[in-house]
Structure formats: C-alpha cells, structure tokens
Design a protein around this motif. Structure first.
Motif, PDB file in Angstrom:
ATOM      1  N   LEU A  26       0.609  -1.160   0.242  1.00 62.36           N
ATOM      2  CA  LEU A  26      -0.039   0.014  -0.026  1.00 62.36           C
ATOM      3  C   LEU A  26       0.891   1.362  -0.040  1.00 62.36           C
ATOM      4  O   LEU A  26       0.263   2.321  -0.110  1.00 62.36           O
ATOM      5  CB  LEU A  26      -1.016   0.057   1.298  1.00 62.36           C
ATOM      6  N   LEU A  27       2.039   1.264   0.351  1.00 63.18           N
ATOM      7  CA  LEU A  27       2.983   2.316   0.347  1.00 63.18           C
ATOM      8  C   LEU A  27       3.664   2.345  -1.101  1.00 63.18           C
ATOM      9  O   LEU A  27       4.428   3.755  -1.262  1.00 63.18           O
ATOM     10  CB  LEU A  27       4.048   2.007   1.323  1.00 63.18           C
ATOM     11  N   ALA A  28       3.481   1.632  -2.166  1.00 67.73           N
ATOM     12  CA  ALA A  28       4.090   2.024  -3.370  1.00 67.73           C
ATOM     13  C   ALA A  28       3.445   3.226  -4.003  1.00 67.73           C
ATOM     14  O   ALA A  28       2.205   3.515  -3.687  1.00 67.73           O
ATOM     15  CB  ALA A  28       3.763   0.703  -4.355  1.00 67.73           C
ATOM     16  N   GLY A  50      12.035   5.043   6.069  1.00 64.79           N
ATOM     17  CA  GLY A  50      11.627   5.200   4.633  1.00 64.79           C
ATOM     18  C   GLY A  50      10.301   5.240   4.486  1.00 64.79           C
ATOM     19  O   GLY A  50       9.614   5.860   3.962  1.00 64.79           O
ATOM     20  N   GLN A  51       9.906   4.008   4.985  1.00 64.29           N
ATOM     21  CA  GLN A  51       8.319   3.599   4.885  1.00 64.29           C
ATOM     22  C   GLN A  51       7.515   4.688   5.605  1.00 64.29           C
ATOM     23  O   GLN A  51       6.420   5.038   4.939  1.00 64.29           O
ATOM     24  CB  GLN A  51       8.133   2.069   5.196  1.00 64.29           C
ATOM     25  N   GLU A  53       8.153   7.878   6.333  1.00 67.19           N
ATOM     26  CA  GLU A  53       8.081   9.198   5.445  1.00 67.19           C
ATOM     27  C   GLU A  53       7.294   9.078   4.480  1.00 67.19           C
ATOM     28  O   GLU A  53       6.544   9.944   4.275  1.00 67.19           O
ATOM     29  CB  GLU A  53       9.577   9.133   5.034  1.00 67.19           C
ATOM     30  N   ARG A  54       7.044   7.857   3.742  1.00 68.19           N
ATOM     31  CA  ARG A  54       6.066   7.612   2.793  1.00 68.19           C
ATOM     32  C   ARG A  54       4.695   7.858   3.149  1.00 68.19           C
ATOM     33  O   ARG A  54       3.651   8.204   2.639  1.00 68.19           O
ATOM     34  CB  ARG A  54       6.424   6.325   1.969  1.00 68.19           C
ATOM     35  N   LEU A  55       4.338   7.393   4.417  1.00 70.16           N
ATOM     36  CA  LEU A  55       3.033   7.260   5.057  1.00 70.16           C
ATOM     37  C   LEU A  55       2.725   8.885   5.331  1.00 70.16           C
ATOM     38  O   LEU A  55       1.545   9.345   4.885  1.00 70.16           O
ATOM     39  CB  LEU A  55       2.979   6.571   6.262  1.00 70.16           C
ATOM     40  N   LYS A  56       3.744   9.633   5.762  1.00 65.79           N
ATOM     41  CA  LYS A  56       3.410  10.942   5.925  1.00 65.79           C
ATOM     42  C   LYS A  56       2.830  11.820   4.594  1.00 65.79           C
ATOM     43  O   LYS A  56       2.283  12.752   4.432  1.00 65.79           O
ATOM     44  CB  LYS A  56       4.580  11.800   6.478  1.00 65.79           C
ATOM     45  N   HIS A  57       3.237  11.212   3.434  1.00 66.54           N
ATOM     46  CA  HIS A  57       3.298  11.795   2.424  1.00 66.54           C
ATOM     47  C   HIS A  57       1.707  11.492   1.565  1.00 66.54           C
ATOM     48  O   HIS A  57       1.271  11.961   0.714  1.00 66.54           O
ATOM     49  CB  HIS A  57       4.237  11.789   1.090  1.00 66.54           C
ATOM     50  N   LEU A 271      15.204  12.231  15.715  1.00 66.20           N
ATOM     51  CA  LEU A 271      13.786  12.572  15.529  1.00 66.20           C
ATOM     52  C   LEU A 271      13.387  12.725  13.866  1.00 66.20           C
ATOM     53  O   LEU A 271      12.478  12.559  13.311  1.00 66.20           O
ATOM     54  CB  LEU A 271      13.174  13.644  16.308  1.00 66.20           C
ATOM     55  N   LEU A 272      14.332  13.433  13.365  1.00 70.15           N
ATOM     56  CA  LEU A 272      14.213  13.687  11.853  1.00 70.15           C
ATOM     57  C   LEU A 272      15.018  13.028  10.982  1.00 70.15           C
ATOM     58  O   LEU A 272      14.788  13.079  10.003  1.00 70.15           O
ATOM     59  CB  LEU A 272      14.339  15.420  11.821  1.00 70.15           C
ATOM     60  N   GLY A 273      16.145  12.371  11.622  1.00 69.62           N
ATOM     61  CA  GLY A 273      16.708  11.863  10.343  1.00 69.62           C
ATOM     62  C   GLY A 273      16.455  10.330  10.457  1.00 69.62           C
ATOM     63  O   GLY A 273      15.324   9.869  10.787  1.00 69.62           O
TER      64      GLY A 273
END
Length: 463
Positions: A26-28, A50-51, A53-57, A271-273
């Motif tokens: 679902l993150l593709a 990374g996954q 971060e994708r959720l945030k977008h 937290l951000l990296g």
C-alpha cells in the motif's frame, strides 16, 4: 494476480473501496487514495524510516493509529514527549499464564529435555535459528537427539508452495517441532505450541526476543522460552542487559516496560533523521526534550509554561498509593503528568481518567491534586515556593511578585500570624495541622495577598 491488483488500485483511486487491508504494498507510488482519512498500522515496529516518511506523504491531515507490543525507541520517545498520543493495554486475555523464561547454554541434554517435556504433554515446539546456511544441520542434530519427534524446517528462501505445506503441517499437528528463522516473529497463533527455543539469543534485539517469545503461551497452558546463549563471559555488556531484561519482564503485558528498557539501552535516535536509535547523553537530552515539548505545545495551540516551576514542600511524603495503582510504571506516569500539568483543565482530565481506570480517588491522591492546584496558583502570581518550616509556612517570593506595598503594613498589623522575613520570605504561622488543612491555609494566603491587578504596572514589587 496482476489483474486483481489493478482492480484493487482502481477501487482505491475512485473511492469505491471504503476500507483497504494490505501489506507494505500500500506504500507503493502507484497507490492513490481518493480521500484517505484513517491509517491503521499493525506491528508498527516492522516499518522502516523510509516507509514511515512515505506514510506522511499520503495525506497531510490523515489520522494515524499505530499498534505494537514493542515500539522502537524513537517512536516510544515521541509518545512520551507528546508528539504522539499514547494508550497502553496491559490486561492479558483470561486464563493466560506468564511465560517461564530461562537463559541456558547450548547443551544437547538441556535442549532434548525441553523438547521431551513439551512432547509429553502433547504440545509442539518452535526452534528459532536465524541462519539459513546452517539451519538444516541444526535440524538434523535435534532430530538425532529426539528421534521420535516429527521435524519440519521453515525459512524465507523456501518456494512459496513448500513453505505453505510446512506451515500447514505444523499448524494442523502433523509436525512436532518447527525449526525456523524469524519469519514466525509476527502473526502466528498456534495454541498447541508452548515451548520455544531461541538459538544464539544474544544476537537478537530486545523487541525481537519479546515478539518471538510471544509465539507461545497463547492458550491456558504454561509456556516455556529457552534463550540459548554462548558462555556468559563472551557476551557483550549490552547483550547481557537485553537478556536480563527479557528474563525479568516475563509477565503478560510487559511489552511497554521492555520498550522503555530498550529506549534506555539504545537511546532515542534522531527524530528527523534516519537513525532509529542513538546515545541520549551525547546530545544534551534534557534541553532537547524541553525544546521539543515546547514546540509540540506551541503547534497544538496549548499553553506551555517556560518559567521555573513553583516548589511545594509540606514536610510529608505525598505519593500515589501502591494499593490504588499497583503497577510501578503507571504510578510513575501519573506522578509525571501531575508534575507537568500546566492548567486546571489538565488536572481535571487526569482526575477523570484515574477515576475511570482505578475507581474513586483515595484521600492521598486527593491531596496530591490539591498540591498540584496550589502549585499552579502560586506560579500564576510569581510565588516560587511554599515550604513548611516547623509550625510555619514560608512563601518564597520572586523578583516580580506583584505585591501592593502600601497595603502591606496594614495587613501585617491586622494579622499577627503573618510576618515578612527579608529578603524574600513571607511567613505564616498556621500551627500544627493535617496536610489537607495546611494546603487549604496556603491557598487562603495566596488569595489574600495584596496583588497588583496588572503585574506590568510596575512599582510596588517586593524585592
């Protein structure tokens, strides 16, 4: 199949699918939601940076509910700092027992005994060995130790059909022992499997050990976990810490405490990296946590007190009673929330939560809330501390405590129990009283102090 995938993607995009249940697929990038409102993530610890971060977008305003028995240190730290809300479910299912956890050396006699004991009561056994190149050799060794048992081997490099056959044989009881890698870490619920042997347990993370141990003990039987390790003197200090923690926290529902220990061992990370863990002491943790908490409150539009907190010391030991909140971690969290509450609304919300979870507040807890309310009243007018000194109460005034000095002499003459002790102490003599009456007396004094209506008016400051 590809056709089914295309049909599902179309339903997601045009909104004909209301609820979509899926894997990381679902993150593709080709997955487009028409109007995503709620995202529920199960086994949150399985998702990388990374996954996430994708959720945030996916959508800026989406509500996210993450579920996990063992949050990674950074996620737990974000929850404790208020970046995320946190709820804890510690109540196990009925008739479940804690899993007996043993740290043992690699010894054929011990392992054979563990397998024989489980077989004698009609149960099944997991043997976890996380190296595919040697897993068949270990399975052959175990088969020689217990020739009457039926063995199967499972790992992620098996063809899908063969892996499915192996797992079905074990689930349906045609195999007694499953020698496997960590592919069993999540999602398996096999009530008859109540012994797990984890080879080279020193090489696993704390969350992994907890998840693996959770594969057993899923019925009304007592379950056993054997953590097989090399000689103790060859283990690293961190490995020893992890093993001690997993053995100590064997009670059902102890995942949060284990995660807290993991946070302590590994640190909170960036937290951000992309770093999931890191050394807390190396980054000035107290300052970092304070700044982060302030930023969170500011973004939420909530009041955040940046000045010094008033100290209230009445010479008695005020704490949450053990017979009211039994779990030590929960008592600590209640005390922390009491100490950090900045508004009466926050105190009232905490009171209601305690009544809902633990029942009516005992007198000791009522006094704790009374002290917290007193502290907030003191802070609101610039009083830095209230301290009991024998039979007197000493109010420590700040440089900007807005006292109207022209009324001060009159009040001192009218109230013989009041006195001023330079440079910054206002003394009151209430005599020997119970704690509740002392708190009430202190609040009366704060209410009676002759204050300027606006502390920006200048003049009349007591210094």
């Amino acid at each position: 199949t590809p056709a089914e995938t295309r049909a599902t993607l179309k339903a997601i995009k045009d909104g004909t699918a209301d609820i979509v249940i899926g894997t990381h697929r679902l993150l593709a990038k080709d997955v487009q939601f028409k109007n995503l409102g709620l995202l529920i993530i199960d086994e949150e610890q399985r998702f990388g940076v990374g996954q996430k971060e994708r959720l945030k977008h996916l959508k800026r305003s989406v509500d996210v509910l993450s579920m996990t028995a063992t949050p990674i240190p950074r996620t737990l730290q974000m929850s404790l700092l208020g970046v995320r809300d946190l709820s804890i479910i510690e109540t196990p299912p009925r008739d479940r027992y804690a899993i007996a956890t043993h740290i043992v050396p690699y010894d054929h006699e011990i392992l054979a005994h563990a397998i024989h004991e489980e077989l004698s009561r009609g149960g099944q056994i997991f043997v976890v060995h996380n190296r595919i190149e040697s897993i068949y050799r270990l399975a052959k060794t175990m088969q020689d130790l217990v020739p009457e048992a039926e063995f199967r081997v499972a790992h992620g490099q098996l063809p899908k059909v063969e892996l499915e056959t192996v797992m079905l044989d074990f689930v349906e009881g045609r195999a007694d022992v499953l020698v496997t890698t960590t592919i069993i870490e999540n999602g398996l619920d096999i009530p008859m499997a109540n012994t797990i042997i984890i080879n080279r347990a020193d090489g696993f993370g704390l969350a992994q050990l907890y998840q693996l141990r959770g594969r057993v003990g899923r019925s009304t039987r007592r379950a056993y976990a054997y953590l097989v390790v090399p000689p103790v003197d060859t283990l690293t200090p961190i490995a020893k810490q992890r093993l001690r923690a997993i053995q100590e926290f064997s009670d059902l529902g102890s995942g949060f405490r284990l995660a807290a220990m993991d946070l302590e061992i590994r640190g909170a990370g960036s937290l951000l990296g992309e770093r999931q863990h890191g050394q807390i002491a190396a980054v000035g943790f107290e300052m970092y946590a304070r700044l982060l908490e302030e930023a969170v409150h500011e973004l939420k539009g909530e009041e955040f007190r940046t000045g010094p907190r008033a100290q209230v010391s009445l010479g008695v030991d005020l704490q949450v009673p053990v017979d009211y909140v039994e779990d030590p971690l929960q008592r600590l969290m209640v005390s922390k929330r009491l100490a950090s509450a900045n508004t009466i609304a926050q105190l009232e919300a905490l009171q209601n939560e305690l009544r809902d979870r633990y029942g009516p507040l005992p007198a000791a807890v009522d006094e704790l809330f009374a002290v917290a309310t007193l502290r907030q009243a003191a802070e609101s007018i610039g009083v830095l501390g209230i301290e009991r000194q024998g039979d007197r109460l000493a109010f420590r005034l700040g440089e900007r405590t807005p006292i109207r000095t022209h009324e001060l002499a009159t009040m001192l003459g009218e109230r013989p129990e009041w006195s001023l002790t330079p440079p910054d102490r206002w003394m009151v003599t209430p005599g020997e009283r119970p704690v509740a009456e002392l708190i009430s007396c202190a609040r009366d004094v704060l209410d009676a102090l002759p204050l300027e209506a606006d502390d920006s008016a200048g003049g009349g400051m007591l210094v």
